[in-house]
Design a protein around this motif. Structure first.
Motif: not given
Length: 120
Positions: A37-46
């Motif tokens: 979840a954290a990796s998906k959120v971070m990549s989406m924010l970028i």
């Protein structure tokens, strides 16, 4: 690009969890869910602004002025500021993050089962 960024974050978060354990081993399901979840959120924010720009480029309307990446970026920024580049991200996260967690937890479970079978 988006996928490789997500996998980079995912592996880094898993490594951080492993170094925090006294005996590095397989992570718990919760840790895999958190990492995915954290990796998906971070990549989406970028990367999300690029999706907004791409969808604006693909929007067909014969009355639009000349559309380039720079004109679209300027228009979004002048109309709504930086918020415009992230319009719709919350709905997208609600749709995508749970599926990502299921995919990564399943992947880790199958990977662990195959490794266990291989070494037995």
């Amino acid at each position: 690009m988006k996928g490789s960024l997500q996998f980079t974050f995912y592996d880094r978060i898993k490594d951080m969890h492993r170094t925090n354990q006294e005996v590095p081993s397989q992570l718990s399901t919760f840790q895999y869910v958190y990492a995915s979840a954290a990796s998906k959120v971070m990549s989406m924010l970028i990367m999300y602004p690029t999706q907004v720009i791409r969808s604006r480029l693909q929007d067909y309307n014969p009355h639009h002025e000349r559309r380039t990446i720079s004109t679209i970026c300027k228009k979004i920024y002048h109309e709504t500021g930086w918020v415009g580049f992230y319009r719709g991200i919350s709905a997208n996260m609600l749709r995508v993050v749970p599926a990502t967690c299921i995919t990564f937890v399943s992947y880790e479970g199958v990977k662990a089962a195959l490794q266990k079978k291989r070494f037995n």
